[in-house]
Design a protein around this motif. Structure first.
Motif, PDB file in Angstrom:
ATOM      1  N   VAL A 116       3.344  -5.254  13.322  1.00 54.00           N
ATOM      2  CA  VAL A 116       2.892  -5.413  11.934  1.00 54.00           C
ATOM      3  C   VAL A 116       1.851  -4.329  11.699  1.00 54.00           C
ATOM      4  N   CYS A 118      -4.737  -4.641   3.848  1.00 51.63           N
ATOM      5  CA  CYS A 118      -3.469  -4.841   3.155  1.00 51.63           C
ATOM      6  C   CYS A 118      -2.905  -6.250   3.359  1.00 51.63           C
ATOM      7  N   GLY A 119      -3.368  -6.959   4.407  1.00 49.92           N
ATOM      8  CA  GLY A 119      -2.881  -8.333   4.572  1.00 49.92           C
ATOM      9  C   GLY A 119      -2.292  -8.643   5.939  1.00 49.92           C
ATOM     10  N   LYS A 120      -2.503  -7.802   6.957  1.00 47.42           N
ATOM     11  CA  LYS A 120      -1.928  -8.026   8.295  1.00 47.42           C
ATOM     12  C   LYS A 120      -2.520  -9.273   8.954  1.00 47.42           C
ATOM     13  N   SER A 121      -3.840  -9.394   8.961  1.00 48.96           N
ATOM     14  CA  SER A 121      -4.480 -10.552   9.601  1.00 48.96           C
ATOM     15  C   SER A 121      -4.224 -11.816   8.789  1.00 48.96           C
ATOM     16  N   VAL A 165      -1.337 -12.581   7.744  1.00 44.21           N
ATOM     17  CA  VAL A 165      -0.086 -13.090   8.329  1.00 44.21           C
ATOM     18  C   VAL A 165      -0.429 -13.954   9.556  1.00 44.21           C
TER      19      VAL A 165
END
Ligand SMILES: Nc1ncnc2c1ncn2[C@@H]1O[C@H](COP(=O)(O)OP(=O)(O)OP(=O)(O)O)[C@@H](O)[C@H]1O
Ligand SMILES: Nc1ncnc2c1ncn2[C@@H]1O[C@H](COP(=O)(O)OP(=O)(O)OP(=O)(O)O)[C@@H](O)[C@H]1O
Ligand SMILES: [Mg+2]
Ligand SMILES: [Mg+2]
Lengths: 155, 165, 155, 165
Positions: free
Chosen positions: B29, B35-38, B40
């Motif tokens: 990922v 952007c929003g990885k963590s 997830v």
């Protein structure tokens, strides 16, 4: 209960030594022991880590990268006792130099025969070692989307 | 037991329904900062039962619901589903495909489901009993944990150990 | 004493907004304020950071990289108030993606007209942006040595 | 005021005398994990007056002295010197070149010098008065500080602020 714990502890210790020496160097000294062996169910767990040729009196004297590898070795030795069906790693490779990232990725590749790994990373070597990549973007400010990524065009 | 997909809608920065498939053994990922990885990772921790907002970098459960952006209104509901194949019959159920769902409404109500049938948190915990899957498991590793393990803050080594033993 | 503090605080706030918008985006909202303006000399200092299009209720909701950039923006705004003759950065670029490493290095390059910077890093883009590089090695296990480095043969 | 060089001997992993020159504006320090990069940062923090072993990742001051390796015995003394050009007359002295030295012996004795003349810690602190140079300054930035500033642990924002104001 304490027998069960001691049995698990001995197996984790053996795992720890194997994993530690793979991440560091063959023959590097390391150990896990119970601070208070008389009280197995309450005792704190102590970690000893002495990378090649060094004599740190405690693991807090280790470098940032060495601390990361030592903590990972402990977590992986627990994983080897009871492999979880999936593992998630969030930028754990950030403090590591190129050489250690390689060792780390090789180990995950081995474990991935048993379990699925989800790896969040900024490291290009790690990106190259996974099977598939999802990119997360905020093309619309504040709103996350997922896009399958073609490796060649990354970041 | 194999993960097959994660569906996220209205959870943190995922305003619209987003699906990620886990067909492979190693899924990467990637993306720029923020952007929003963590998020997830938080979504997975939450759907398998995390009860403390603090472990999801939030003050209260309501902070998990998409709180709007320049062009969008806030959502009223956060919803996450995780689907598994029950290979090797590891999960405490006879279904071959298991989909767990967790929802949280702005009015504070929350709901759990297994294969779209409402259930309790206890049912989800029983499902994962003895598999090593739990929201505070040694199998979800973040950088912040490294310092906690090295300094053994709040006896964290012992706590992780008991998850595995 | 409180006038002096308030004067300094106002200048740091102005610096913070400039630096924050250079590291994030033009027009991104940010602010510094005193939690308790009646007690200037004891009050906590609050930080507001809202990167492009986002509405985090507190800065603890920001991502790892965003937290790093926000903290750096605060430190640099203090530096601009009283530039120290030298600054040391130890792997501060580790959580940043390529784009933000670039912005970060550009800013340091600007500051380096006034002060000397010593930068410990594993990041190749950062290595490429400094004037001279020293490599630290442990050719003899446990004993550190310094060697001037030719950039092309690194790590 | 410009840094010109750092000399380290018997401090942490630097068993032999080692010198690093700061002739340029931006100096990079690179190398594999555990090779001694952060020890260079600790050496600078120590020579400008750090009194808490904890801030140098150590339990007690004695841990700062090279404690031996496979092929070497432990050192008896840790010694670090930092040399500056006193351009713009920022430092509280008329010397054009200033070299501060700090030594710590295994028997617990410590010594400070300015241009090889023994002095007290107070003299070193006076030298740097109002320059922004101090062992806990906002100008020495490590990754660990990021989390402390964001969560304002132990009122760290206020403390950093007062260094600059
Ligand atoms: N309830 C919410 N509604 C909308 N956005 C949110 C919500 N909660 C968190 N966010 C936003 O999500 C962003 C953080 O995303 P995340 O932490 O996943 O980033 P990341 O991809 O891990 O970045 P990094 O590489 O810096 O670690 C923050 O900018 C935050 O403002
Ligand atoms: N008194 C001492 N004597 C000998 N070696 C020491 C002493 N104190 C610390 N060390 C060693 O120095 C090493 C740490 O070095 P340092 O923290 O500078 O590494 P680093 O280059 O910053 O690595 P990283 O990239 O992982 O952050 C440790 O392995 C530690 O054992
Ligand atoms: Mg993150
Ligand atoms: Mg280091």
């Amino acid at each position: 209960a304490s027998e069960k714990f001691l049995d698990a502890f001995t197996r984790v210790k053996a795992n720890f030594i194997t994993v530690f020496q793979k991440l560091f160097n063959e023959g590097d000294q390391c150990d896990l022991y119970l601070e208070n062996p008389d009280d197995v169910l309450e005792s704190k767990i102590e970690v000893v880590a002495k990378p090649k040729g060094k004599k740190p009196s405690t693991i807090t004297q280790l470098s940032g990268g060495e601390k990361t590898l030592t903590a990972i070795a402990l977590l992986f030795s627990l994983y080897l006792l009871k492999p979880a069906p999936f593992c998630i790693l969030d930028e754990v490779d950030a403090p590591l130099d190129d050489n250690n990232v390689g060792k780390f990725n090789n180990m995950i590749r081995e474990f991935s025969n048993n379990s699925q790994f989800i790896i969040v990373t900024h490291n290009k070597a790690t990106m190259a070692s996974v099977d598939v990549i999802y990119g997360v973007t905020m093309a619309e400010p504040g709103v996350s989307r997922l896009v399958p990524v073609d490796f060649r065009s990354l970041e | 037991m194999r993960l097959t997909s994660l569906e996220v809608k209205g959870f943190k920065s995922f305003a619209d329904k987003t699906v990620i498939h886990f067909n492979d053994n190693m899924t990467g990922v990637v993306g720029p900062n923020g952007c929003g990885k963590s998020n997830v990772v938080d979504a997975i921790r939450w759907v398998i039962g995390e009860q403390k907002a603090r472990m999801l970098r939030s003050g209260k459960m309501e902070d998990l619901i998409f709180n709007g952006s320049k062009g969008r209104n806030a959502s009223q509901l956060a919803e996450v589903s995780l689907t598994f194949e029950n290979t090797k019959n590891q999960l405490g159920t006879e279904f071959s495909t298991v989909r767990i769902t967790r929802m949280y409404f702005r009015n504070g109500e929350s709901e759990y489901r297994i294969n779209d049938v409402p259930c309790r948190l206890k049912d989800i915990n029983n499902l994962f009993m003895d598999t090593g899957v739990s929201s505070d498991s040694y199998a979800i590793i973040e950088l912040k944990m490294i310092e906690e393990i090295i300094s053994d803050r709040e006896n964290s080594r012992r706590h992780l150990f008991e998850q595995a033993a």
